[in-house]
Design a protein around this motif. Structure first.
Motif, PDB file in Angstrom:
ATOM      1  N   GLU A  26     -41.231  35.829  42.548  1.00 35.37           N
ATOM      2  CA  GLU A  26     -42.288  36.111  43.420  1.00 35.37           C
ATOM      3  C   GLU A  26     -42.977  37.664  43.443  1.00 35.37           C
ATOM      4  O   GLU A  26     -44.198  37.719  43.504  1.00 35.37           O
ATOM      5  N   GLU A  27     -42.055  38.423  43.071  1.00 34.52           N
ATOM      6  CA  GLU A  27     -42.585  39.831  42.927  1.00 34.52           C
ATOM      7  C   GLU A  27     -43.292  40.172  41.697  1.00 34.52           C
ATOM      8  O   GLU A  27     -44.097  41.108  41.645  1.00 34.52           O
ATOM      9  N   LEU A  32     -52.359  36.426  44.923  1.00 32.12           N
ATOM     10  CA  LEU A  32     -52.167  35.307  45.713  1.00 32.12           C
ATOM     11  C   LEU A  32     -50.529  34.730  45.902  1.00 32.12           C
ATOM     12  O   LEU A  32     -49.871  35.197  45.020  1.00 32.12           O
ATOM     13  N   PRO A  33     -50.177  34.083  47.103  1.00 39.27           N
ATOM     14  CA  PRO A  33     -48.772  33.525  47.005  1.00 39.27           C
ATOM     15  C   PRO A  33     -48.799  32.616  45.934  1.00 39.27           C
ATOM     16  O   PRO A  33     -49.382  31.999  45.427  1.00 39.27           O
ATOM     17  N   LYS A  34     -47.717  32.578  45.511  1.00 38.65           N
ATOM     18  CA  LYS A  34     -47.128  31.545  44.448  1.00 38.65           C
ATOM     19  C   LYS A  34     -47.682  30.108  44.664  1.00 38.65           C
ATOM     20  O   LYS A  34     -48.025  29.493  43.780  1.00 38.65           O
ATOM     21  N   TRP A  37     -51.121  29.692  43.995  1.00 37.46           N
ATOM     22  CA  TRP A  37     -51.401  29.715  42.472  1.00 37.46           C
ATOM     23  C   TRP A  37     -50.944  28.450  41.944  1.00 37.46           C
ATOM     24  O   TRP A  37     -51.845  27.683  41.093  1.00 37.46           O
TER      25      TRP A  37
END
Length: 131
Positions: A26-27, A32-34, A37
């Motif tokens: 995640e980092e 955008l958030p995973k 995506w």
């Protein structure tokens, strides 16, 4: 058969981008958030927009800590290949494995001798002894 090739290439890129996004921590995801995506990759996968956006924009691409480009880093850092019979760690692991095999073989031989002695005693009609 050749007419299916574009479809297969698009499908391969879609699958690659989807799995790459799933496996990316995640980092390292940018913008955008995973989950978003993943949705973009799936929704726009047929027109290649989703997977290409992910590969170009969505993931942080790591470069070596020296600040040089990856090709410069590879030119300056060559790795030397060592044959297994010249590698001391490999030879040490072989010796340890041989010791384990010898120990196992000795245990099997001792068990076989014990069983043979027990069978001989039974044939002679002697009482078996508790070892």
């Amino acid at each position: 058969m050749l007419r299916y090739l574009p479809f297969l290439l698009v499908l391969a890129l879609l699958i690659y981008a989807f799995i790459d996004c799933l496996n990316t921590p995640e980092e390292q995801v940018r913008g955008l958030p995973k989950v978003v995506w993943l949705i973009i990759i799936l929704l726009f996968g047929e027109v290649l927009v989703g997977p290409i956006l992910w590969l170009l924009v969505g993931k942080v691409r790591q470069t070596p800590a020296t600040g040089s480009t990856p090709s410069e880093w590879h030119r300056n850092h060559t790795t030397t290949w060592v044959a297994p019979d010249d590698n001391p760690e490999f030879l040490k692991s072989l010796k340890e494995e041989n010791k384990k095999d010898e120990s196992l073989l000795k245990d099997w031989e001792a068990d076989l001798r014990r069983r043979e002695d027990e069978l001989r005693r039974r044939e002679r009609g002697e009482e078996p002894t508790a070892d």
